[in-house]
Design a protein around this motif. Structure first.
Motif, PDB file in Angstrom:
ATOM      1  N   SER A   1      16.460  78.399 -13.102  1.00  0.00           N
ATOM      2  CA  SER A   1      17.871  78.543 -12.731  1.00  0.00           C
ATOM      3  C   SER A   1      18.717  79.797 -13.212  1.00  0.00           C
ATOM      4  N   VAL A   2      19.829  80.116 -12.383  1.00  0.00           N
ATOM      5  CA  VAL A   2      20.539  81.254 -13.002  1.00  0.00           C
ATOM      6  C   VAL A   2      22.007  80.663 -12.974  1.00  0.00           C
ATOM      7  N   GLU A   3      22.735  80.957 -13.841  1.00  0.00           N
ATOM      8  CA  GLU A   3      24.114  80.432 -13.887  1.00  0.00           C
ATOM      9  C   GLU A   3      25.019  81.786 -14.272  1.00  0.00           C
ATOM     10  N   ALA A   4      26.212  81.710 -13.409  1.00  0.00           N
ATOM     11  CA  ALA A   4      27.402  82.586 -13.655  1.00  0.00           C
ATOM     12  C   ALA A   4      28.672  82.025 -12.852  1.00  0.00           C
ATOM     13  N   GLU A   5      29.498  82.962 -13.081  1.00  0.00           N
ATOM     14  CA  GLU A   5      30.818  82.431 -12.442  1.00  0.00           C
ATOM     15  C   GLU A   5      30.334  82.486 -11.010  1.00  0.00           C
ATOM     16  N   ASP A   6      29.618  83.627 -10.446  1.00  0.00           N
ATOM     17  CA  ASP A   6      29.199  83.431  -9.003  1.00  0.00           C
ATOM     18  C   ASP A   6      27.654  84.194  -8.983  1.00  0.00           C
ATOM     19  N   VAL A   7      27.059  83.792  -8.146  1.00  0.00           N
ATOM     20  CA  VAL A   7      25.595  84.273  -7.898  1.00  0.00           C
ATOM     21  C   VAL A   7      25.576  84.738  -6.607  1.00  0.00           C
ATOM     22  N   ARG A   8      25.182  85.928  -6.154  1.00  0.00           N
ATOM     23  CA  ARG A   8      25.067  86.455  -4.806  1.00  0.00           C
ATOM     24  C   ARG A   8      23.855  87.276  -4.622  1.00  0.00           C
ATOM     25  N   LYS A   9      23.269  87.309  -3.357  1.00  0.00           N
ATOM     26  CA  LYS A   9      21.846  87.765  -3.150  1.00  0.00           C
ATOM     27  C   LYS A   9      22.178  89.460  -3.509  1.00  0.00           C
ATOM     28  N   TRP A  10      21.041  89.935  -3.761  1.00  0.00           N
ATOM     29  CA  TRP A  10      20.878  91.619  -4.199  1.00  0.00           C
ATOM     30  C   TRP A  10      19.546  91.826  -4.224  1.00  0.00           C
ATOM     31  N   GLN A  11      19.127  93.027  -3.549  1.00  0.00           N
ATOM     32  CA  GLN A  11      17.884  93.610  -3.843  1.00  0.00           C
ATOM     33  C   GLN A  11      17.868  95.044  -3.404  1.00  0.00           C
ATOM     34  N   PRO A  12      17.184  95.581  -4.274  1.00  0.00           N
ATOM     35  CA  PRO A  12      17.258  97.164  -4.035  1.00  0.00           C
ATOM     36  C   PRO A  12      16.711  97.508  -2.376  1.00  0.00           C
ATOM     37  N   GLU A  13      17.047  98.661  -2.055  1.00  0.00           N
ATOM     38  CA  GLU A  13      16.757  99.329  -0.912  1.00  0.00           C
ATOM     39  C   GLU A  13      15.181  98.920  -0.371  1.00  0.00           C
ATOM     40  N   ASP A  14      14.949  98.611   0.670  1.00  0.00           N
ATOM     41  CA  ASP A  14      13.585  98.133   1.023  1.00  0.00           C
ATOM     42  C   ASP A  14      13.033  98.945   2.209  1.00  0.00           C
ATOM     43  N   LYS A  15      13.338 100.198   2.468  1.00  0.00           N
ATOM     44  CA  LYS A  15      13.015 100.863   3.620  1.00  0.00           C
ATOM     45  C   LYS A  15      11.545 100.875   3.893  1.00  0.00           C
ATOM     46  N   TYR A  16      10.707 100.713   2.724  1.00  0.00           N
ATOM     47  CA  TYR A  16       9.273 100.766   2.737  1.00  0.00           C
ATOM     48  C   TYR A  16       8.928  99.600   1.593  1.00  0.00           C
ATOM     49  N   ARG A  17       7.582  99.116   1.823  1.00  0.00           N
ATOM     50  CA  ARG A  17       6.891  98.310   1.128  1.00  0.00           C
ATOM     51  C   ARG A  17       5.376  98.644   0.720  1.00  0.00           C
ATOM     52  N   PHE A  18       5.299  98.837  -0.496  1.00  0.00           N
ATOM     53  CA  PHE A  18       3.929  99.116  -1.004  1.00  0.00           C
ATOM     54  C   PHE A  18       3.075  98.137  -1.719  1.00  0.00           C
ATOM     55  N   GLU A  19       1.917  98.180  -1.429  1.00  0.00           N
ATOM     56  CA  GLU A  19       1.043  97.405  -2.223  1.00  0.00           C
ATOM     57  C   GLU A  19      -0.099  98.112  -2.766  1.00  0.00           C
ATOM     58  N   PHE A  20      -0.193  97.924  -4.089  1.00  0.00           N
ATOM     59  CA  PHE A  20      -1.184  98.798  -5.090  1.00  0.00           C
ATOM     60  C   PHE A  20      -2.378  97.613  -5.472  1.00  0.00           C
ATOM     61  N   ILE A  21      -3.569  97.722  -5.093  1.00  0.00           N
ATOM     62  CA  ILE A  21      -4.655  96.731  -5.369  1.00  0.00           C
ATOM     63  C   ILE A  21      -5.570  97.594  -6.378  1.00  0.00           C
ATOM     64  N   GLY A  22      -5.631  96.858  -7.538  1.00  0.00           N
ATOM     65  CA  GLY A  22      -6.573  97.537  -8.617  1.00  0.00           C
ATOM     66  C   GLY A  22      -6.923  96.586  -9.896  1.00  0.00           C
ATOM     67  N   ASN A  23      -7.061  97.352 -10.536  1.00  0.00           N
ATOM     68  CA  ASN A  23      -7.491  96.957 -12.110  1.00  0.00           C
ATOM     69  C   ASN A  23      -6.457  96.925 -13.070  1.00  0.00           C
ATOM     70  N   SER A  24      -6.848  97.132 -14.525  1.00  0.00           N
ATOM     71  CA  SER A  24      -6.086  96.951 -15.503  1.00  0.00           C
ATOM     72  C   SER A  24      -5.142  98.450 -15.376  1.00  0.00           C
ATOM     73  N   ILE A  25      -5.489  99.507 -14.897  1.00  0.00           N
ATOM     74  CA  ILE A  25      -4.708 100.708 -14.772  1.00  0.00           C
ATOM     75  C   ILE A  25      -3.554 100.317 -13.966  1.00  0.00           C
ATOM     76  N   THR A  26      -3.716  99.602 -12.552  1.00  0.00           N
ATOM     77  CA  THR A  26      -2.879  99.168 -11.720  1.00  0.00           C
ATOM     78  C   THR A  26      -1.661  98.300 -12.345  1.00  0.00           C
ATOM     79  N   CYS A  27      -2.356  97.393 -13.227  1.00  0.00           N
ATOM     80  CA  CYS A  27      -1.536  96.326 -13.988  1.00  0.00           C
ATOM     81  C   CYS A  27      -0.502  96.909 -15.041  1.00  0.00           C
TER      82      CYS A  27
END
Length: 356
Positions: A136-162
């Motif tokens: 849960s999240v508690e505050a006086e008010d909680v609203r939606k926010w997410q950074p700009e999402d002009k693109y979506r990137f996926e990175f598939i890999g091993n420990s380096i990518t982790c």
């Protein structure tokens, strides 16, 4: 559900609330709250008021396990902390001091002014460390926010990518346990995506390979790519992320394999990825920690994978890093080198993928 009393009016939203945005492979099957396992998975929201409480459950794997999370508030310096026990509460701002023997309290930017603030919480550690659940999240008010999402990137890999073994400054070698030096929030994938204002997902497991994984692991990436809990090969993923770009960085743990077999297996995996992300541009990356022998091998085989994919009507590209990066733990890239790796990839994406 953990709830805390306050002298001021506040609202409490659970982890499934519409105002919480979770990016990464998420298990939403349990009523207690959503669970994430993957390196770099993160959630965001905005709040109003002079404080915010974020209630987290850690799997506490094997009874003494823990994870590392990074809390980013506005543009302030990220705060990285280690979970303790099963229940942890992140306290941003000037909340009244809490007291409960069974809960670990993490105080973040206690002197931040009252008002509207944007929050991102990033998982630094990987699936073998056990899940993180948002309660849960508690505050006086909680609203939606997410950074700009002009693109979506996926990175598939091993420990380096982790981002494994990247931050050797966080714990001394004498006190080190696996995961202490993980820093997914500063991995080359996270940095590359942020440079383009993009959402990102790290689909990665330390030690994993395309055909052969290290350390007696009984999984390979093609076996677990359709799972949420990658390391344990559990919980089917719905492929809802829909990336614009997919970068595959495998081969470090495979080492030198028979060329024809490796090429065929890699092309098969590319086809599997393309099936679930049909609109994505796919790029095969060389290993940024490879030794000279492996570098030579990858320069020889990755173009062959591209050619075989082309025969199968699948468009795929390759990108080779300029050198090896080995200043972190166990010859992995460290945090500074992840930034250098990202810079190479950012230049490539800008010149070849986005403006192509």
């Amino acid at each position: 559900m953990l709830m805390f009393a306050s002298c001021k009016h506040s609202v409490v939203v659970d982890g499934y609330s519409d105002v919480i945005s979770i990016v990464g492979r998420v298990d939403s099957s349990e009523v207690q709250g959503p669970r994430i396992w993957a390196s770099g998975a993160y959630f965001t929201f905005a709040y109003d008021g002079d404080y915010c409480l974020i209630n987290i459950e850690d799997e506490n794997h094997y009874g003494d396990g823990y994870n590392y999370l990074e809390v980013v508030v506005d543009t302030l310096e990220p705060v990285r902390f280690r979970t303790v026990g099963r229940y942890n509460t992140i306290i941003i701002g000037s909340a009244p001091k809490q007291s409960a023997d069974s809960i670990n309290y993490v105080y973040v930017h206690s002197d931040i002014s009252a008002g509207n603030h944007e929050v991102m919480v990033i998982r630094d550690t990987e699936s073998s460390m056990g899940y993180t659940r948002l309660l849960s999240v508690e505050a006086e008010d909680v609203r939606k926010w997410q950074p700009e999402d002009k693109y979506r990137f996926e990175f598939i890999g091993n420990s380096i990518t982790c981002g494994a073994e990247a931050d050797t400054t966080s714990t001394t070698s004498a006190n080190y346990r696996w995961g202490d030096w993980h820093r997914a929030a500063c991995s080359y994938g996270a940095l590359t995506a942020r440079a383009f204002g993009a959402q990102y997902m790290l689909t990665s497991v330390s030690g994993i390979g395309l055909m052969h994984s290290c350390c007696d692991m009984d999984i390979t990436m093609p076996m677990v790519y359709d799972k949420i809990n990658l390391r344990d090969n559990k919980i089917t993923y719905d492929f809802s992320f829909n990336p614009d770009f997919v970068f595959i960085c495998l081969g470090q743990n495979d080492g030198i394999q028979p060329v024809d077999e490796f090429v065929n297996n890699y092309a098969d995996f590319v086809a599997f990825v393309q099936q679930h992300s049909p609109d994505a541009q796919i790029v095969l990356l060389s290993s940024p920690m490879a030794n000279d022998e492996l570098v030579e091998y990858q320069h020889a085989v990755l173009p062959k994978v591209v050619d075989l994919c082309k025969q199968r009507s699948i468009e795929v590209r390759t990108f080779f890093f300029s050198r090896s990066y080995n200043s972190g733990g166990a010859d992995h890239p460290d945090v500074e080198e992840h930034s250098l790796i990202a810079n190479e990839l950012i230049e490539y994406v800008s010149s070849t993928l986005i403006n192509n």
